[in-house]
Motif scaffolding. Structure first.
Motif, PDB file in Angstrom:
ATOM      1  N   SER B 157       0.828  -1.206   0.000  1.00 48.24           N
ATOM      2  CA  SER B 157       0.000   0.000   0.000  1.00 48.24           C
ATOM      3  C   SER B 157       0.862   1.255   0.000  1.00 48.24           C
ATOM      4  CB  SER B 157      -0.902   0.028   1.222  1.00 48.24           C
ATOM      5  OG  SER B 157      -1.820  -1.008   1.149  1.00 48.24           O
ATOM      6  N   PRO B 164      -5.256  -0.652  -1.922  1.00 48.42           N
ATOM      7  CA  PRO B 164      -5.776   0.205  -0.849  1.00 48.42           C
ATOM      8  C   PRO B 164      -5.583  -0.470   0.498  1.00 48.42           C
ATOM      9  CG  PRO B 164      -7.563  -0.840  -2.016  1.00 48.42           C
ATOM     10  CD  PRO B 164      -6.322  -1.219  -2.740  1.00 48.42           C
ATOM     11  N   LEU B 165      -5.636   0.284   1.581  1.00 51.66           N
ATOM     12  CA  LEU B 165      -5.322  -0.318   2.867  1.00 51.66           C
ATOM     13  C   LEU B 165      -6.474  -0.357   3.833  1.00 51.66           C
ATOM     14  CD1 LEU B 165      -4.921   2.194   4.985  1.00 51.66           C
ATOM     15  CD2 LEU B 165      -2.699   2.328   3.940  1.00 51.66           C
ATOM     16  N   SER B 166      -7.635   0.115   3.429  1.00 55.73           N
ATOM     17  CA  SER B 166      -8.704   0.061   4.417  1.00 55.73           C
ATOM     18  C   SER B 166     -10.059  -0.121   3.773  1.00 55.73           C
ATOM     19  CB  SER B 166      -8.724   1.336   5.246  1.00 55.73           C
ATOM     20  OG  SER B 166      -9.229   2.373   4.462  1.00 55.73           O
TER      21      SER B 166
END
Lengths: 543, 343
Positions: B157, B164-166
């Motif tokens: 990320s 994406p990280l979330s």
């Protein structure tokens, strides 16, 4: 036979797995769909969708400039008051009557839960103001009936009447002159609600929905909200100002500051609230991120509970103030993203006094003053450190620890106290603290917005006067200052106020922090607003 | 068969009963007011309190209270969350499928990658490729899952910016949680670009699935390899070889099935670890699942949410374990002699 087949099998499996991973990982943010909306990573949940009811900046950011308009606005660059819903206004010669001419054809939001049949008129202004002004307004006690911003300024006591003259003309009569009155109408909290919507809700018997399913005239309308997750707004197509605004606005509620930064870097957010001081360098280094910086209208301070002995003695307060080195605090806590505070007012305010007196680091004097005041050598006091990060104090605990060290040098034992934010504020209001590290973000550029809520007698019950300090001379000076329109005369009065505060020292001003806002370079039209909440009307994404 | 089914059924019901008894007692064990812990409603006056006490039978003895508690669990009245004020059933209805979805994909990854790799390593045991696979799996297996997830975030990320990280999907998509499974919900949604949304959801899924899946995959590899090696040294393999069966025939006819038999019960144990790992990874990826939700509940001392959340998670784990065990019984008649159900 077995071996080659298995090798093949392995190759195929690995290839397939790799393919899945690759296809999943490729980014497609260049698709036009991703340009249609703006995602803002906010730090917390709004308390309500009506900023009249709450002074926290989280609520103001989420609602005030997105859903609503005010009669007047601040120009973000100059701080001057500019027309908004009121296209023009007149002030009578005695300064007691204000007449506002309203914009025509201002449409309210049309949503699945409300379809307006008329545009904005004088009834909406009268309703919105009477809601907090008059206890006999049908909506006054809806959603708690507390209007902390207006209460802390004592505005309700000074307004005699809000009257409709004709459909597009409203007249407000004051009891006393108040030169900061127009500024108060331009703050985040003086929003205009829909009177028609309120009538419908009252008929249905669900008046408190007015603050949960908001209707305003602002550039965005409410779509949905999920606590701890998101707030969804869509563009108000019939917005009365012609602005190039994004189709969607989403508040992605992300309490952790480091995660907000990470999301900003990966492009999952387009803008974030309050980057922490330690992260600023990281943001500056990247080309795809912009950091807007403005001296903020705020003050971080150390307030003494002046109703508790021995802090009721100005000499003790002066001794403690002389025991700490403000410059070290600035470096260690704000990483030099703040200026040293001499008085309550930051340099951005027109009444800023450059040559005001300031306390100096002098442990010898501190020890002497303490001894003279009869403070025993191992005197113990509490320092309350607020548990949340704010621009005016990004790390109150660290600051409290530093102060603890300084105080031990002059023979005072300090213990640090902290609770969760709601309990913390409740106990402060009850006056259980000896001293507290906290601050204030102003809602408009008027000096009265600093002096009155922070230290006037009337602000003790509303819970903004953390020093619990009540001084008649001080209140009299403040009243005199707002009774005149003459800027120079007001400036002189505020200099007297500064002098008085320096002598009595109910609180030690520490810092005025810069305000930061980080956003991605694709955002067009984004500007920092030093006078209150973030604004997304007129912001869009460009490739 | 019916006997076995009924035994499992009774075991299942009894376990759930014990769990609900524990969850019910939490209302008494948590600090604060029992009524509020049970309902999640902040009582404002005595009149309301009396009415609620009557409604929840709190004025009667504990047995009747518990009976009423079971009744309301059945009818879906699980109380309200302190922090959000929403019905807990609705909240869990959104959060639990998110966790199940994540665990399911991770489990699929473990089965489809771990088992074949394990077979391969087992058949070619003590060769170089076996050593390589074994080393990899031991290393992956020893990673703490939260650390591994953070490393993935850091690399994919933040450094490479490919994932994406979330969250489950970009918030720009407004997808109604009909089933709670994001991929299915996307297919059911109408007014969106489905293929774009699908890709977006996949990119959100990739890292958390991989983080959880990798560790389970590693243990699958090791279990399968061990089982294959054991089977390979059985007498019937030697007999088959002496009958002149080819390596491939031996593998498909004897090794594959027999090795699988001893793996399957262990898969059940893996599921528990998997769900736990999923709950940890969720918080790192801000995945709106039950783990993340429970941690928020702990932070905010949301006792009703904790009470029902624990029950929901343990019910999920028990259900899966019992189903897999039952499945084992059905495919493996040699276990017929163990008549009692097991967990």
């Amino acid at each position: 036979m077995l071996k080659p087949l298995l090798t093949q099998w392995r190759t195929i499996t690995l290839a397939m797995f790799g393919l899945v991973l690759l296809s999943a990982c490729s980014k497609q943010n260049n698709q036009p769909f991703y340009q249609s909306g703006i995602i803002y990573c906010s730090e917390s949940n709004p308390v309500t969708f009506n900023p009249q009811l709450d002074t926290s900046s989280t609520t103001a950011d989420a609602t005030s400039h997105q859903l609503y308009d005010r009669l007047l606005d601040f120009d973000p660059d100059t701080g001057r008051i500019v027309p908004s819903l009121a296209s023009s206004w007149l002030v009578s010669d005695d300064g007691l009557t204000y007449a506002f001419q309203l914009e025509r054809d201002v449409a309210f939001h049309s949503t699945p839960y409300f379809t307006p049949t008329r545009t904005l008129n004088a009834d909406d202004i009268v309703f919105s103001m009477n809601r907090w002004l008059r206890a006999d307004s049908p909506y006054h006690y809806v959603s708690g009936g507390r209007y902390p911003y207006f209460e802390s300024l004592g505005l309700s006591d000074n307004i005699a009447a809000v009257e409709r003259i004709n459909g597009y003309r409203v007249e407000i009569t004051l009891k006393r002159r108040d030169s900061s009155f127009l500024a108060n109408l331009a703050t985040d909290f003086s929003v205009i609600l829909s009177e028609e919507y309120s009538e419908i809700l009252r008929d249905k018997g669900v008046p408190n929905r007015i603050d949960q399913f908001p209707i305003g005239t602002g550039p965005f309308k409410f779509e949905s909200y999920r606590k701890d997750h998101f707030i969804r707004y869509t563009r108000h197509e019939a917005y009365w100002r012609k602005l190039d605004t994004a189709q969607q606005l989403i508040f992605d509620i992300t309490p952790r500051s480091s995660l907000r930064l990470a999301k900003l870097i990966t492009g999952e957010c387009d803008a974030t609230a309050f980057p922490s001081q330690t992260e600023l360098e990281q943001i500056r280094r990247r080309d795809d991120l912009l950091l807007a910086e403005k001296p903020g209208l705020n003050i971080g301070f150390w307030a003494f509970n002046t109703q508790r002995p021995p802090f009721d003695n100005p000499d003790v307060r002066r001794a403690l103030a002389a025991a700490i080195d403000k410059n070290t605090l600035l470096e260690a806590v704000y990483f030099d993203s703040a200026t040293r505070a001499k008085t309550l007012l930051p340099a951005a305010s027109w009444a800023y006094q450059n040559d005001a007196d300031d306390t100096a680091y002098n442990p010898v004097l501190a020890r002497k003053l303490l001894a003279d005041a009869g403070i025993p050598p191992d005197f113990t006091m509490t320092i309350w450190a607020m548990p949340v990060e704010r621009a005016y104090n990004p790390n109150a605990t660290k600051m409290a620890e530093l102060i603890q060290r300084y105080l031990s040098d002059v023979g005072v034992n300090a213990t640090i106290v902290s609770y969760d934010w709601a309990t913390f504020r409740r106990h402060l209001q009850e006056g259980l603290h000896d001293s507290v590290l906290i601050g204030w973000s102003a809602d408009n550029g008027d000096p009265d917005n600093f002096y009155r809520p922070l230290l006037s007698c009337g602000a003790i019950p509303s819970g903004t006067n953390r020093a619990m300090w009540c001084n008649e001379d001080y209140d009299r000076l403040l009243d005199r200052a707002i009774e005149t329109e003459d800027i120079d005369e007001r400036r002189v009065i505020y200099q007297q106020v500064n002098r008085l505060l320096y002598e009595k020292l109910p609180l030690v001003p520490i810092a005025h922090a810069y305000r930061y806002q980080a956003f991605r370079s694709e955002l067009d039209g984004m500007a920092i607003n030093p006078y209150g909440g973030v604004r997304f009307g007129g912001v869009s994404k460009v490739q | 068969m019916i006997r076995i089914l009924s035994r499992y059924g009774i075991l299942f019901v009894l376990t759930l009963l014990v769990l609900s008894a524990m969850s019910f007692s939490l209302a008494y064990l948590f600090p604060g007011d029992v009524l509020e812990n049970l309902t999640g409603i902040t009582v404002e006056n005595e009149l309301q309190r009396a009415a609620l006490m009557r409604e929840y039978k709190l004025d009667r003895n504990v047995i009747i209270q518990f009976y009423h508690y079971l009744e309301s669990l059945m009818t879906g009245d699980w109380g309200y969350s302190f922090s959000s004020g929403l019905s807990l059933r609705d909240e869990i209805g959104v959060a639990l499928p998110a966790t199940i979805e994540l665990s399911a994909y991770a489990m699929l990854m473990a089965l489809f990658i771990g088992i074949p790799l394990g077979y391969y390593a087992g058949i070619r045991c003590y060769s170089n490729s076996d050593h390589a696979i074994n080393t990899m799996s031991i290393i992956t297996y020893s990673f703490p899952v939260f650390w591994f997830a953070l490393v993935l975030i850091l690399i994919f990320s933040l450094q490479m910016d490919v994932s994406p990280l979330s969250g489950r999907i970009s918030l720009l998509y407004d997808i109604q949680p009909t089933t709670g499974f994001i991929l299915i919900d996307i297919l059911l949604a109408n007014d969106i670009d489905r293929s774009l949304a699908f890709k977006d959801a996949m990119s959100h899924l990739a890292l958390p699935t991989f983080a959880i899946g990798a560790i389970t995959t590693a243990s699958m590899v090791r279990l399968t390899r061990r089982s294959v090696i054991d089977v390979k040294h059985k007498d019937y393999i030697a007999a088959a070889r002496s009958r002149g069966l080819s390596g491939w025939q031996i593998f498909t006819r004897h090794v594959m099935r027999n090795a699988l038999l001893s793996i399957l019960p262990l898969v059940a144990i893996q599921i528990t670890t998997l769900v736990t790992n999923a709950m940890i990874v969720e918080t790192l990826f801000s995945w709106p699942g039950i783990g993340n939700w429970l941690i928020q509940a702990i932070y905010q001392r949301d006792y009703p949410a904790l009470r029902v959340g624990m029950l929901a998670v343990s019910t999920l784990v028990i259900t899966l374990t019992i189903l897999i065990d039952l499945f084992n019984r059905i495919i493996d008649p040699s276990r017929e002699k163990y008549e009692r159900g097991t967990i």
